[in-house]
Write a protein that holds these residues in place. Structure first.
Motif, mmCIF file in Angstrom:
data_model
loop_
_atom_site.group_PDB
_atom_site.id
_atom_site.type_symbol
_atom_site.label_atom_id
_atom_site.label_comp_id
_atom_site.label_asym_id
_atom_site.label_seq_id
_atom_site.Cartn_x
_atom_site.Cartn_y
_atom_site.Cartn_z
ATOM 1 N N LEU A 170 0.840 -1.206 0.000
ATOM 2 C CA LEU A 170 0.000 0.000 0.000
ATOM 3 C C LEU A 170 0.872 1.252 0.000
ATOM 4 O O LEU A 170 0.871 2.045 0.941
ATOM 5 N N PHE A 171 1.626 1.445 -1.076
ATOM 6 C CA PHE A 171 2.536 2.583 -1.127
ATOM 7 C C PHE A 171 2.641 3.104 -2.559
ATOM 8 O O PHE A 171 2.299 2.426 -3.528
ATOM 9 N N SER A 172 3.140 4.316 -2.667
ATOM 10 C CA SER A 172 3.410 4.904 -3.971
ATOM 11 C C SER A 172 4.583 5.879 -3.828
ATOM 12 O O SER A 172 4.619 6.672 -2.874
ATOM 13 N N LEU A 173 5.530 5.817 -4.759
ATOM 14 C CA LEU A 173 6.691 6.708 -4.727
ATOM 15 C C LEU A 173 6.415 7.949 -5.565
ATOM 16 O O LEU A 173 5.915 7.849 -6.689
ATOM 17 N N VAL A 174 6.761 9.094 -5.017
ATOM 18 C CA VAL A 174 6.490 10.379 -5.675
ATOM 19 C C VAL A 174 7.768 11.217 -5.656
ATOM 20 O O VAL A 174 8.422 11.310 -4.614
ATOM 21 N N ALA A 203 -2.001 13.947 -0.232
ATOM 22 C CA ALA A 203 -1.226 12.706 -0.171
ATOM 23 C C ALA A 203 -2.033 11.495 -0.641
ATOM 24 O O ALA A 203 -1.506 10.613 -1.327
ATOM 25 N N ALA A 204 -3.318 11.460 -0.312
ATOM 26 C CA ALA A 204 -4.135 10.294 -0.674
ATOM 27 C C ALA A 204 -4.251 10.129 -2.186
ATOM 28 O O ALA A 204 -4.418 9.005 -2.684
ATOM 29 N N SER A 205 -4.152 11.212 -2.925
ATOM 30 C CA SER A 205 -4.335 11.135 -4.380
ATOM 31 C C SER A 205 -3.253 10.309 -5.059
ATOM 32 O O SER A 205 -3.470 9.769 -6.143
ATOM 33 N N PHE A 227 3.810 9.290 5.153
ATOM 34 C CA PHE A 227 4.832 9.376 4.104
ATOM 35 C C PHE A 227 6.218 9.462 4.725
ATOM 36 O O PHE A 227 6.399 9.971 5.829
ATOM 37 N N ASP A 228 7.190 8.916 4.004
ATOM 38 C CA ASP A 228 8.605 8.984 4.379
ATOM 39 C C ASP A 228 9.351 9.777 3.317
ATOM 40 O O ASP A 228 9.131 9.576 2.115
ATOM 41 N N ILE A 243 0.093 3.569 3.466
ATOM 42 C CA ILE A 243 -0.949 3.392 4.482
ATOM 43 C C ILE A 243 -0.421 2.456 5.570
ATOM 44 O O ILE A 243 -0.237 1.261 5.328
ATOM 45 N N PRO A 244 -0.153 2.973 6.754
ATOM 46 C CA PRO A 244 0.204 2.080 7.876
ATOM 47 C C PRO A 244 -1.083 1.498 8.469
ATOM 48 O O PRO A 244 -2.185 1.947 8.142
ATOM 49 N N TYR A 245 -0.944 0.497 9.308
ATOM 50 C CA TYR A 245 -2.118 -0.098 9.958
ATOM 51 C C TYR A 245 -2.418 0.693 11.227
ATOM 52 O O TYR A 245 -1.702 0.588 12.229
ATOM 53 N N THR A 246 -3.479 1.487 11.176
ATOM 54 C CA THR A 246 -3.758 2.447 12.248
ATOM 55 C C THR A 246 -3.950 1.773 13.602
ATOM 56 O O THR A 246 -3.482 2.269 14.628
ATOM 57 N N ASN A 247 -4.636 0.631 13.619
ATOM 58 C CA ASN A 247 -4.876 -0.042 14.906
ATOM 59 C C ASN A 247 -3.569 -0.484 15.545
ATOM 60 O O ASN A 247 -3.406 -0.425 16.772
ATOM 61 N N ILE A 248 -2.595 -0.874 14.724
ATOM 62 C CA ILE A 248 -1.300 -1.329 15.242
ATOM 63 C C ILE A 248 -0.457 -0.135 15.679
ATOM 64 O O ILE A 248 0.206 -0.170 16.726
#
Length: 272
Positions: free
Chosen positions: A81-85, A95-97, A113-114, A125-130
Motif C-alpha cells: 500500500l505505497f506509492s513513490l512520488v 497525499a491520498a491522491s 509518508f517517508d 498506508i500504515p495499519y492504524t490499529n497497530i
C-alpha cells in the motif's frame, strides 16, 4: 521521534517489522553494538490487521524480553500500500491522491509518508490499529515503510558506473524489486507471487520494460531466499549475473538472538 522513556538512558533500541504474513522483533544494545533479542513469527496464512494486532498482543504476553525498557522504538510496515512520488511534485495536503490508482483507500485510512534522500517521497498506508497499540505502549515512536528503508539503504551503497543493478528483496509470497543505475533510482515496486514461474515473470517483464539485458545487468538477492530455493534456481537459468548481498551491518549477536540467515532480516536490521 523518541520514545517516552526519558528518565534514564537505557541505550536499547527495539525494531519491529509488521506485515500481514508475519512479525519480526529485535533489540539492539547500542552500548555494545550487540543484538540481544530476536524473534520471528510466520503466520500460516495472510491475516487482516485486526488479527495481526491480536498476534502482537499475545507475543508481548509470552515474551518477557519484549517488556524490558527501551529508549527507542521503530516499527516497519511491509505492505504493497505505497506509492513513490518525486519530492518536487509532492503535496502533503493531497497525499491520498498518489495512492488512489494502485490501492483501495478507505475513509478511515491514515496516510503517512517517508522522505527518502531529499528526492523521493514514499506515500503509504500504515495499519492504524497497530500504530495506536504501539503508541499506547511506548508513547511517541518512529515508524517507516519497508520500501523506504530498502531504497534508502541501497542508494547509500558506494556508487558504481558498471551498469544497472537490480536488488530483489524476498518475503513470503511477495518481493520488492529495486533497480539502481549510476547511483539513481530507476525502478521500485513490489510483486505478489504464488509460483516460481510468477516469481520469474515479474522480474523478466520488468527487465524487458526497462530494456535491461538479462545477460548484462547484475541481480543481487536478499531476504528470504537461498541458493537452494526453487525461485533462485529458476532465475539462475535466465539471468547471468546473480549474487547475494554481502555483509551489510556492523552488529554482533547474543547467543540465541541470531536469525538463521542475516539476509532474511535485512529490513529489520537496517532499521536499527
Amino acid at each position: 521521534m523518541e520514545t517516552a522513556n526519558k528518565e534514564k538512558n537505557i541505550n536499547k533500541k527495539l525494531s519491529i517489522q509488521v506485515s500481514l504474513n508475519g512479525l519480526s522483533f529485535c533489540i539492539l544494545d547500542k552500548e555494545t553494538n550487540e543484538i540481544c533479542y530476536f524473534k520471528k513469527i510466520n503466520f500460516e496464512k495472510q491475516l487482516d490487521p485486526i488479527k495481526v494486532l491480536a498476534k502482537i498482543e499475545v507475543t508481548y504476553e509470552q515474551e518477557d524480553e519484549l517488556n524490558q525498557q527501551v529508549d527507542e522504538v521503530v516499527v516497519i510496515y511491509t505492505n504493497p500500500l505505497f506509492s513513490l512520488v518525486p519530492e518536487k511534485l509532492f503535496d502533503e495536503d493531497n497525499a491520498a491522491s498518489y495512492l488512489k490508482f494502485n490501492t483501495r483507500i478507505l475513509k478511515t485510512d491514515f496516510i503517512a509518508f517517508d522522505n527518502i534522500n531529499e528526492e523521493i517521497v514514499n506515500v503509504y498506508i500504515p495499519y492504524t490499529n497497530i500504530t495506536n497499540y504501539f503508541f499506547d505502549r511506548y508513547g511517541e515512536f518512529e515508524y517507516m515503510h519497508g520500501m523506504s528503508i530498502l531504497i534508502e539503504s541501497l542508494l547509500s551503497l558506494p556508487k558504481e558506473v558498471s551498469g544497472p543493478k537490480a536488488y530483489l528483496h524476498v518475503h513470503d509470497k511477495f518481493y520488492e524489486l529495486v533497480i539502481i543505475e549510476n547511483g539513481k533510482l530507476i525502478f521500485a515496486n513490489s510483486f505478489e507471487y504464488d509460483t516460481k514461474e510468477d516469481f520469474l515473470y515479474y522480474l523478466l517483464f520488468t527487465a524487458e520494460q526497462l530494456k535491461l539485458d538479462p545477460e548484462k545487468f547484475d541481480l543481487i538477492m536478499m531476504g528470504e531466499i537461498k541458493k537452494e530455493s526453487e525461485e533462485y534456481k529458476m532465475a539462475w537459468d535466465y539471468v547471468k549475473n546473480i549474487s547475494f548481498m554481502g555483509p551489510f551491518h556492523p552488529y554482533s549477536f547474543k547467543k540465541m538472538a541470531k536469525p538463521e540467515e542475516d539476509l532474511s532480516e535485512y529490513l529489520l536490521i537496517k532499521s536499527l
